[in-house]
Design a protein around this motif. Structure first.
Motif, PDB file in Angstrom:
ATOM      1  N   TYR A  64       0.805  -1.174   0.053  1.00  0.00           N
ATOM      2  CA  TYR A  64       0.142  -0.076   0.041  1.00  0.00           C
ATOM      3  C   TYR A  64       0.811   1.238  -0.083  1.00  0.00           C
ATOM      4  O   TYR A  64       2.122   1.336   0.335  1.00  0.00           O
ATOM      5  N   PHE A  65       0.272   2.216  -0.287  1.00  0.00           N
ATOM      6  CA  PHE A  65       0.736   3.609  -0.370  1.00  0.00           C
ATOM      7  C   PHE A  65       0.865   3.971   1.125  1.00  0.00           C
ATOM      8  O   PHE A  65      -0.073   4.048   1.895  1.00  0.00           O
ATOM      9  N   ASN A  66       1.970   4.482   1.649  1.00  0.00           N
ATOM     10  CA  ASN A  66       2.084   4.844   3.115  1.00  0.00           C
ATOM     11  C   ASN A  66       1.382   6.425   3.230  1.00  0.00           C
ATOM     12  O   ASN A  66       1.779   7.053   2.317  1.00  0.00           O
ATOM     13  N   SER A  67       0.914   6.309   4.320  1.00  0.00           N
ATOM     14  CA  SER A  67       0.372   7.696   4.704  1.00  0.00           C
ATOM     15  C   SER A  67       1.492   8.730   5.319  1.00  0.00           C
ATOM     16  O   SER A  67       2.661   8.136   5.543  1.00  0.00           O
ATOM     17  N   ASP A 129      -3.679  13.540   3.049  1.00  0.00           N
ATOM     18  CA  ASP A 129      -3.123  13.733   1.813  1.00  0.00           C
ATOM     19  C   ASP A 129      -1.687  13.703   1.748  1.00  0.00           C
ATOM     20  O   ASP A 129      -1.244  14.073   2.597  1.00  0.00           O
ATOM     21  N   LEU A 130      -1.197  13.122   0.531  1.00  0.00           N
ATOM     22  CA  LEU A 130       0.245  13.566   0.179  1.00  0.00           C
ATOM     23  C   LEU A 130       0.291  14.332  -1.056  1.00  0.00           C
ATOM     24  O   LEU A 130      -0.465  14.248  -1.938  1.00  0.00           O
ATOM     25  N   ALA A 135       3.693  10.274  -3.301  1.00  0.00           N
ATOM     26  CA  ALA A 135       2.821   8.941  -3.816  1.00  0.00           C
ATOM     27  C   ALA A 135       3.543   8.303  -4.897  1.00  0.00           C
ATOM     28  O   ALA A 135       4.101   7.017  -4.645  1.00  0.00           O
ATOM     29  N   ASN A 175      -5.421  11.875  -1.875  1.00  0.00           N
ATOM     30  CA  ASN A 175      -5.841  11.226  -0.826  1.00  0.00           C
ATOM     31  C   ASN A 175      -5.584   9.750  -0.614  1.00  0.00           C
ATOM     32  O   ASN A 175      -5.713   8.855  -1.336  1.00  0.00           O
ATOM     33  N   VAL A 176      -4.579   9.347   0.285  1.00  0.00           N
ATOM     34  CA  VAL A 176      -4.232   8.325   0.563  1.00  0.00           C
ATOM     35  C   VAL A 176      -5.078   6.922   0.464  1.00  0.00           C
ATOM     36  O   VAL A 176      -4.970   5.994   0.280  1.00  0.00           O
ATOM     37  N   ASN A 180      -5.423   3.980  -2.120  1.00  0.00           N
ATOM     38  CA  ASN A 180      -5.277   2.613  -1.640  1.00  0.00           C
ATOM     39  C   ASN A 180      -6.518   1.701  -1.888  1.00  0.00           C
ATOM     40  O   ASN A 180      -6.292   0.535  -2.624  1.00  0.00           O
TER      41      ASN A 180
END
Length: 187
Positions: A64-67, A129-130, A135, A175-176, A180
C-alpha cells in the motif's frame, strides 16, 4: 443610567439568541448540504465504510501507499502535532528513524529524494493527503509487491490527484485512503 442599561440588556439577549440558537442552526443546515450530510465524507467499499476521507489512516504494508506520519498515531480524538521544534534532538531522532525505515522499504530511493511529508507529521497529525511526488516515490515498491507495472501505478496516482482549489489555491494532493482503495480495485 436607566437609558443605557435597558438597551444593553436587550442587545445582549438578542445576540444571545442569534449566536446561541440561530447561527448554530444555520451552520448545521448548511453542513447537511456537504458531502456526508455534515457527518464527514466516508469511503465505502462493497457497502462497508472503510474510513473517512478527511482523516489520515495508517498504512504500513509494503503493498500500500504509506500515509504521512502521525504524531498522535492517527487518533482523531487527540489531534495534535508533536510540539517539538526542528532542532529538538528527540524530534531529529524520530525523523531519522522514519527516513531509515523508508529507505529499507524503498530500496533505490536516495535520501535526498524523499519528500519531507513522508518523514514529518502534519500539525494535526491527521493529514489524509500526500503530494503526487510523495505518492510516486513509493510506486516502485508497490509495483514489485503487487506485480503491477510502474506505468499503471503512475497513471493511478495521476487519476487520484486532485488539483488546487479553483485551479489556484493550494497544492495538488492525493488522498491516500482513496488511492489505496483504487489500488485494491485494480485487476
Amino acid at each position: 443610567m436607566k437609558n443605557h442599561i435597558s438597551p444593553a440588556i436587550r442587545l445582549t439577549l438578542i445576540l444571545l439568541v442569534i449566536l446561541s440558537v440561530v447561527y448554530p442552526i444555520v451552520v448545521a443546515g448548511i453542513a447537511t448540504l456537504a458531502a456526508g450530510g455534515g457527518k464527514g465524507e466516508t469511503v465505502t467499499v462493497n457497502g462497508k465504510v472503510v474510513g473517512y476521507a478527511l482523516i489520515g489512516q495508517k498504512f504500513t504494508e509494503d503493498r500500500y501507499f504509506n500515509s504521512r506520519p502521525s504524531a498522535v498515531d492517527y487518533n482523531a480524538t487527540g489531534s495534535a502535532g508533536s510540539n517539538k521544534g526542528p532542532s529538538n534532538p528527540d524530534y531529529l531522532k524520530t525523523v531519522q528513524a522514519r527516513i531509515d525505515t523508508f529507505l529499507v522499504h524503498n530500496p533505490g530511493v536516495n535520501k535526498a529524494d524523499i519528500p519531507a511529508e513522508l518523514v514529518t507529521a502534519s500539525g494535526s497529525g491527521l493529514d489524509p493527503d500526500l503530494s503526487p511526488a510523495a505518492a510516486k516515490i513509493q510506486v516502485a515498491r508497490i509495483a514489485k509487491n503487487r506485480n503491477i507495472s510502474v506505468e499503471r501505478l503512475n497513471q493511478l496516482v495521476d487519476e487520484q490527484t486532485q488539483g488546487p482549489l479553483l485551479g489556484l489555491l493550494g497544492p495538488s494532493t492525493v488522498n491516500v485512503l482513496k488511492l489505496n482503495v483504487a489500488l485494491d480495485q485494480l485487476k
